[in-house]
Design a protein around this motif. Sequence first.
Motif, PDB file in Angstrom:
ATOM      1  N   CYS A 323       0.820  -1.210   0.000  1.00  0.00           N
ATOM      2  CA  CYS A 323       0.000   0.000   0.000  1.00  0.00           C
ATOM      3  C   CYS A 323       0.862   1.272   0.000  1.00  0.00           C
ATOM      4  CB  CYS A 323      -0.918  -0.017   1.218  1.00  0.00           C
ATOM      5  SG  CYS A 323      -1.843   1.514   1.374  1.00  0.00           S
ATOM      6  N   MET A 325       0.147   4.145   0.691  1.00  0.00           N
ATOM      7  CA  MET A 325      -0.133   5.075   1.787  1.00  0.00           C
ATOM      8  C   MET A 325       0.743   4.761   3.007  1.00  0.00           C
ATOM      9  SD  MET A 325      -2.241   6.614  -0.017  1.00  0.00           S
ATOM     10  CE  MET A 325      -2.827   7.930   1.025  1.00  0.00           C
ATOM     11  N   HIS A 327       0.596   2.800   5.605  1.00  0.00           N
ATOM     12  CA  HIS A 327      -0.028   2.885   6.930  1.00  0.00           C
ATOM     13  C   HIS A 327       0.712   2.026   7.937  1.00  0.00           C
ATOM     14  CE1 HIS A 327      -3.377   4.953   5.219  1.00  0.00           C
ATOM     15  NE2 HIS A 327      -3.704   3.940   4.441  1.00  0.00           N
ATOM     16  N   GLU A 331      -4.110   2.300  11.578  1.00  0.00           N
ATOM     17  CA  GLU A 331      -4.575   2.260  10.188  1.00  0.00           C
ATOM     18  C   GLU A 331      -4.123   0.976   9.494  1.00  0.00           C
ATOM     19  OE1 GLU A 331      -3.608   6.248   8.555  1.00  0.00           O
ATOM     20  OE2 GLU A 331      -5.797   6.257   8.458  1.00  0.00           O
ATOM     21  N   VAL A 335      -6.207  -1.949   7.529  1.00  0.00           N
ATOM     22  CA  VAL A 335      -5.903  -2.469   6.190  1.00  0.00           C
ATOM     23  C   VAL A 335      -5.869  -3.989   6.239  1.00  0.00           C
ATOM     24  CG1 VAL A 335      -4.097  -2.623   4.430  1.00  0.00           C
ATOM     25  CG2 VAL A 335      -4.642  -0.399   5.447  1.00  0.00           C
ATOM     26  N   CYS A 340      -2.605  -3.775  -2.067  1.00  0.00           N
ATOM     27  CA  CYS A 340      -3.758  -2.940  -2.400  1.00  0.00           C
ATOM     28  C   CYS A 340      -4.745  -3.802  -3.204  1.00  0.00           C
ATOM     29  CB  CYS A 340      -3.260  -1.738  -3.222  1.00  0.00           C
ATOM     30  SG  CYS A 340      -4.580  -0.629  -3.720  1.00  0.00           S
ATOM     31  N   LYS A 346      -9.683  -0.859   4.693  1.00  0.00           N
ATOM     32  CA  LYS A 346      -9.750   0.600   4.849  1.00  0.00           C
ATOM     33  C   LYS A 346     -10.701   1.147   3.781  1.00  0.00           C
ATOM     34  CE  LYS A 346      -6.878   4.372   6.310  1.00  0.00           C
ATOM     35  NZ  LYS A 346      -8.059   5.205   6.143  1.00  0.00           N
ATOM     36  N   CYS A 349     -10.573   4.566   1.842  1.00  0.00           N
ATOM     37  CA  CYS A 349      -9.414   4.922   1.002  1.00  0.00           C
ATOM     38  C   CYS A 349      -9.899   5.438  -0.351  1.00  0.00           C
ATOM     39  CB  CYS A 349      -8.522   3.698   0.817  1.00  0.00           C
ATOM     40  SG  CYS A 349      -7.197   3.984  -0.370  1.00  0.00           S
TER      41      CYS A 349
END
Length: 448
Positions: A323, A325, A327, A331, A335, A340, A346, A349
């Motif tokens: 991912c 992001m 996290h 968070e 996930v 992803c 999440k 998102c």
Amino acid sequence: MVVAGGGPSGICAAVAAARAGARTLLIERYGFLGGIATAGWVDLLLGIAPARTGEMVVGGLFRELVDGMAALGCARPFDEGIRAGRIPFEPEAFKLVADALVLGSGADLLLHSTVGEAIVAGDRLRALVLEGKSGARAVEARVFVDATGDADVVARAGARWEMGRPADGRVQAMSMILQMGGLDVDRVPTRGEDAEAVKAATREALMAGLPAYRWHSPERSPDARQDSLAFNVTHLSGDPTDATDLSRAEVKGRKDAWEIARWMREAVPGMERSHLQLTAHMVGVRESRRMVGRETVTCEDLLTGRKRPDAIARCTFGLDVHCPMAHTGPEAAQVDGVACRQSCGKRDCHMLTRHLDEVPEHGGVADRSWYDIPWDALVSADLRNLLTCGRSVSADHQAMASLRVMGPAMATGQAAGAGAALAAESGDLTEVDVTELQRRLRDAGAAI
Ligand SMILES: Cc1cc2nc3c(=O)[nH]c(=O)nc-3n(C[C@H](O)[C@H](O)[C@H](O)COP(=O)(O)OP(=O)(O)OC[C@H]3O[C@@H](n4cnc5c(N)ncnc54)[C@H](O)[C@@H]3O)c2cc1C
């Protein structure tokens, strides 16, 4: 010819070219070879056998490197690894065996040299300017292989490249690998029930703010003397082609590693008396620039298991988009995983709310087999004498998240070197006889 970058793919490119009789120079910015396998301390070779058949999809120089490490007792033997689909190894052994392979092939090796500017004339790259202890120096060649992982040569030469996912331009999270020493290794949970218990404890710790993205049960090297394990548990965001972002990631990665080490001592069986032995020499970069080639490997190729007549390597590894992001903490617990995917927990998102068409439902190669990587995905669409291999071959964001692992990276490296040698006279990679290249690769043990 010149190979820039001495990671898994560059090592194979240099060895294949030199063995084919091309005068070859391998250039590396650090004082040792191995790239993410050594500088990044990633100690597991993946992407080597499809789950369905256990059939080999990478042989050749990959096998030689594994055999060399296995002979030192520092890697799972090749045949066993193919059956298991993964080969744990010790990064120090990788360095030693890579040195021997490269120098034994007759290639010249120049360490402590960073590729800087590129000199281009028309549709040819003429020279690279190296910066290092000896000052600036230009090296000329007929053919160049960009094995920097970040497509540095492609970028400096002004050839086209892409980076990040279409939705927001972000790249996969980076990770700082940390190695814990002083373990009671047999008590550290690896798979099964114990690991489930640690996973549950990790979830609790994540909710309390632990700067990790998961619990990871590492594989052991076959060396029974080893009392250490490397952990891939940190996630860091940023642009890996930007020194400011990289600096931030390095500093945060080390800080997170110390916090995680403290938590491991308290929470993980067998780690009560452990210590943080090392953080990797550099933060591990999963994704950066991808060269635009004459052909591009796509996510669709992976999902359909596409086979091609101009294949020079195979890839069996699924989509593994860590991912972007990055996290950690609560968070990351939300996930609940790495990749992803549409099943991500999440739900708020932006990828799920606004770009669902870019998020795969699942990540497997069709029939749990493999897809082919074609020769033209290695050749620049702009410069006739520039190739790439490893994680920067021409692919879309998602396909790159599959072919980036070391099995296919080394296979494309070997193909790049063998192909470059075929073009050593003409300096025109667009004229390489792919059937002849395939014959040579098969003769050299490659699985195509
Ligand atoms: C955290 C993490 C975990 C991973 N886990 C796994 C795993 O478990 N199994 C697996 O198979 N794969 C894994 N991968 C992926 C894999 O390790 C890499 O994608 C692979 O090493 C790519 O090989 P490469 O040769 O293309 O690039 P790299 O390994 O990045 O090598 C590039 C080389 O070029 C050198 N270089 C860069 N720029 C320059 C320059 N300008 N001048 C001179 N030299 C330069 C670098 O120092 C390096 O030696 C992981 C990656 C990361 C980051």
